[in-house]
Design an enzyme around this catalytic site. Sequence first.
Site, PDB file in Angstrom:
ATOM      1  N   SER A 111      38.038  34.848  51.058  1.00  0.00           N
ATOM      2  CA  SER A 111      37.780  34.058  52.291  1.00  0.00           C
ATOM      3  C   SER A 111      36.391  34.432  52.277  1.00  0.00           C
ATOM      4  CB  SER A 111      38.617  34.877  53.340  1.00  0.00           C
ATOM      5  OG  SER A 111      38.082  36.246  53.382  1.00  0.00           O
ATOM      6  N   LYS A 112      35.986  33.804  53.504  1.00  0.00           N
ATOM      7  CA  LYS A 112      34.561  34.031  54.122  1.00  0.00           C
ATOM      8  C   LYS A 112      33.826  35.219  53.924  1.00  0.00           C
ATOM      9  CE  LYS A 112      36.765  30.588  55.540  1.00  0.00           C
ATOM     10  NZ  LYS A 112      38.329  30.753  55.875  1.00  0.00           N
ATOM     11  N   ARG A 113      35.012  36.120  54.351  1.00  0.00           N
ATOM     12  CA  ARG A 113      34.591  37.645  54.684  1.00  0.00           C
ATOM     13  C   ARG A 113      34.250  38.172  53.077  1.00  0.00           C
ATOM     14  NH1 ARG A 113      32.087  39.776  57.598  1.00  0.00           N
ATOM     15  NH2 ARG A 113      32.891  41.721  56.957  1.00  0.00           N
ATOM     16  N   GLU A 114      34.775  37.742  52.215  1.00  0.00           N
ATOM     17  CA  GLU A 114      34.623  38.154  50.600  1.00  0.00           C
ATOM     18  C   GLU A 114      33.160  37.934  50.155  1.00  0.00           C
ATOM     19  OE1 GLU A 114      36.598  39.960  48.643  1.00  0.00           O
ATOM     20  OE2 GLU A 114      37.677  40.644  50.096  1.00  0.00           O
TER      21      GLU A 114
END
Length: 500
Positions: free
Chosen positions: A280-283
């Site tokens: 995800s974007k968080r990764e």
Amino acid sequence: MLRCQGAPRPARAQAGRSDPVTCADMPAASHVTRFAPSPTGALHLGNARTAFFNDLAARASGGRMVLRIEDTDAERSDDALLVKLLEDLRWLGLEWAEGPDVGGVHGPYRQSERGTYYARAIDSLEAQGRVYPCFCSPEELRLSRKAQLAAGRPPRYAGTCAALPAAEAARRVAAGARPALRFRVPAGKAIEFDDLIHGPQRFASDDIGDFVIRRADGSVAFFLGNAVDDAEMGITLVLRGDDHLANTPRQVMLLEALAMPVPRYGHLPLLLGPSGAPLSKREGAASLGDLRAQGYLPGALRNYLVRLGHACPAGGWLETGEMAKHFDLGRSSKSAAHFDEAQLRHWQREAVTHATEAELLEWLSGRLERVGDPGRRSAFVAAVRGNLLFPADVEPLVAIVCDAAIALDDDAGREVSAAGPAFFEQALDAWRVHAPDFKSWTRAVGGTTARKGAALYMPLRAALTGHTHGPELAPLVALMGSERVAERIAAAGARAAAGG
RNA sequence: GCUCCCAUCGUCUAGAGGCCUAGGACACAGCCCUCUCAAGGCUGGUACGAGGGUUCGAAUCCCUCUGGGAGCGCCA
């Protein structure tokens, strides 16, 4: 009708042996696949892989891919993101036969423009009494879910509005209420389909709550829009992420109620980040745009992706055109795969070694100005390409060839000192005789100094480049020019004499 | 909580009951080659989550457990 007969083993096993998607009620054929992103964020590697596999599955079967934009969430959809999305997909090398930018007979290709199709589907559902208006507020629904969870029950829609008399519904609408529309899930039914990757699936309708197909604002919800479009656009194979597997029965029910064709489904395993959580974007830097900005070449991504969660039978580097030949959905993995940058880097190295000169020049554009005219740039790229992994790697190499003076790093300094002033004097004398012929120069220096191998080349390399490692020396020397070589040898001699 | 999906070296994977003292690739270590780095060649270490079955024989089939993931949204 939903079950593919004649497949004794799950699709995965069957697929490896013959046509990947042959089954009794659907003759072997080329596939119409689709990629249906929503323009609500950057395309991350997991989505890119899904798109890529759709492209590959289409090509491998001689079919085509359709690109559809799922922008029903007006709040989050953004045209600038859409432009970027198309650009990223093109950069990756994907091709679609139909889409928002290329048109096609099944258009329009943005869901925000396909209202008439959804309206028609909803009319049909209404006529059959398969839907009902729901006046529950988001807050009520949230509370209800919470209460059910607390009671240890699945947080499904409680059916509050399911039995609302039509007259009462009409009264509320007249009073200004804006209901959502829910699909009435039939009780006691089994929904079955044969997943191309996971094999036969069976779900109980009783486990599924009535779900929203049209929001209070009139926009169409994912389940309906997605399923109707697949049917209207003639999609025969839906390849998407694993996270949709448990949602598929909803779409199958909808399609059945609408008497529309149900496509084959194949649910690809998710891509996990280094931490083990789904991408995800968080990764971190896992968006296609980021990877591109870092200097990764599209071929590197493709070669990596074709082997991520897919047992590609070909071991080495594959050119774009060859990939479909080696793609087989039956060899897709069922379990999630981790994104591993070390492996991507390996394919990046391969990509650089297989790149054409033109591709490299484009890749390095903006960093080669100082090298000179096209002829020199071409020679330079040939000399240094083996030492590049990312575009920025070229800058110190440009400096070696173009800078007036160079700084020696510690190792290089030691080499120069160890060689001593006499060595560089002899090297300089020899250069005056042999320049610009590298080969005869080094042969001469070897002769007069009685040095060979590393003892001969290492001090020269250190003096000339400032480092103890780098590209092959001869072509670099040719690009430097006689003057510069003489200056650097002299400088090294001075440094050695100064007793460094 | 309920439903569903998944489970082989650190990572990507091969494996369809005997071909498995589990193969390949990446990464790692060592050696070779080489003016260095990279590439290439050779060598090495590391894996079938656990427990029960079925079978002459299980990584492979069945069950349970464990672990991971997804879904249960007026997100897609």
